[in-house]
Design an enzyme around this catalytic site. Structure first.
Site, short mmCIF file in Angstrom:
data_model
loop_
_atom_site.label_atom_id
_atom_site.label_comp_id
_atom_site.label_asym_id
_atom_site.label_seq_id
_atom_site.Cartn_x
_atom_site.Cartn_y
_atom_site.Cartn_z
N PRO A 1 0.84 -1.22 0.00
CA PRO A 1 0.00 0.00 0.00
C PRO A 1 0.87 1.27 0.00
O PRO A 1 1.87 1.34 0.70
CB PRO A 1 -0.79 -0.11 1.30
CG PRO A 1 -0.73 -1.55 1.69
CD PRO A 1 0.58 -2.06 1.16
N GLU A 2 0.48 2.23 -0.81
CA GLU A 2 1.18 3.51 -0.90
C GLU A 2 0.22 4.60 -0.41
O GLU A 2 -0.85 4.29 0.10
CB GLU A 2 1.63 3.76 -2.35
CG GLU A 2 2.48 2.60 -2.90
CD GLU A 2 2.93 2.81 -4.34
OE1 GLU A 2 3.07 3.97 -4.77
OE2 GLU A 2 3.14 1.80 -5.05
N HIS B 1 -4.95 -15.46 8.58
CA HIS B 1 -3.84 -14.50 8.67
C HIS B 1 -4.15 -13.33 9.60
O HIS B 1 -3.48 -12.31 9.53
CB HIS B 1 -3.46 -14.00 7.28
CG HIS B 1 -3.07 -15.10 6.34
ND1 HIS B 1 -2.04 -15.98 6.61
CD2 HIS B 1 -3.59 -15.49 5.14
CE1 HIS B 1 -1.93 -16.85 5.61
NE2 HIS B 1 -2.87 -16.59 4.72
N ARG C 1 1.87 -11.76 5.06
CA ARG C 1 3.34 -11.76 5.02
C ARG C 1 3.96 -11.43 6.38
O ARG C 1 5.19 -11.54 6.53
CB ARG C 1 3.84 -10.77 3.96
CG ARG C 1 3.29 -11.03 2.54
CD ARG C 1 3.98 -12.17 1.84
NE ARG C 1 5.40 -11.89 1.65
CZ ARG C 1 5.92 -11.26 0.61
NH1 ARG C 1 5.13 -10.82 -0.35
NH2 ARG C 1 7.21 -11.06 0.50
#
Ligand SMILES: [Zn+2]
Length: 276
Positions: free
Chosen positions: A2-3, A95, A114
């Site tokens: 994400p930016e 997750h 991740r």
């Protein structure tokens, strides 16, 4: 990853659900998600505290608390929030790394396949944010600011734009897009940009980010970025080169190329963005 547009969109979605709400309980399923303080202190400090603001700086989410503390969250590669208003059943999501229940019964889960996402509960957000670069959608980010600062850097323009201590919030997607719009090859030396090129780059960065914020960010095929209500961002059709190697450049028709810079994929048009 994400930016700025994705983090901004997440903040906008979480703000109405969290502001004014007290944290009723917290469950931490992956201890390393909590960077500081330790997990037990994190839980004892945040339970009973009230969210008073939800904001963003660079790629950090900032949750202001009534105690004066600030919860900073960096989503890194794959972190996302899942928001379930009170009464909705829990999601079966392997997750999930942290879950917050609010005093209105809503659940906010942090899901991160991740495991690189991090939470920082601090007294002073500046401890983490002091080195961050300029906000590209702030009034301080002007064409002359960019031109002045590019001249100090001999390295590749793409790597400089990814440096969070130079400009905060840009990442691989929007740097590739901005350089295409500005017709600048990503391996050019930053200091070599002419004044017209640096003005084009300034315009491109601002317009690309504004457009992506308005579209609610970019959800790629990996679906690692979705809204807290699981909707997808809308900017994907407006990507000109990112993740489009082999496609025709929308400006000249030549095939978009992919290269690797600093272990990150770079997409560009070899005709519109001539090599140095
Ligand atoms: Zn082209």
């Amino acid at each position: 990853m994400p930016e700025l547009p994705e983090v901004e969109t997440i903040a906008c979605h979480l703000r109405p659900a969290l502001t004014g709400r007290v944290v009723a309980q917290v469950a931490i399923a992956w201890a390393r998600t909590i960077d500081r303080p330790d997990v037990a202190s994190f839980q004892s400090q945040i339970v009973g505290d009230r969210f008073v603001s939800v904001g963003r700086r660079g790629k950090y989410l900032l949750f202001g608390l009534e105690s004066g503390r600030v919860l900073l969250v960096h989503l890194r590669m794959s972190g996302r929030f899942d928001l379930r208003p009170g009464g909705q059943p829990p999601v079966n999501e392997p997750h999930t790394r942290a879950s917050f229940q609010l005093d209105d019964g809503a659940w906010v889960d942090f899901i991160d396949p991740r495991k690189f996402g991090r939470f920082y509960l601090v007294d002073d957000a500046d401890d983490l944010l002091h080195g961050l670069g300029i906000e590209p959608l702030s009034p301080d980010f002007t064409a002359s600011w960019l031109q002045d600062h590019l001249s100090e850097h001999r390295g590749e323009i793409k790597r400089l734009l990814l440096d969070q201590n130079f400009i905060a919030g840009l990442g691989n997607i929007y740097v590739s897009e901005s350089l295409w719009h500005a017709r600048i090859h990503p391996a050019r030396s930053a200091a070599s940009l002419t004044p017209p090129e640096s003005r084009r780059l300034h315009t491109a960065i601002v317009q690309v980010l504004r457009s992506a914020v308005a579209d609610g960010g970019t959800s790629l095929n990996d679906r690692q970025y979705v809204y807290p209500n699981r909707d997808l961002g809308g900017h994907q059709p407006h990507l000109m080169v990112y993740d489009r190697s082999g496609d025709a450049c929308p400006r000249c028709g030549y095939a978009v190329e992919r290269t690797v810079q600093g272990q990150r994929s770079t997409y560009f048009c070899p005709v519109c963005q001539p090599a140095p």
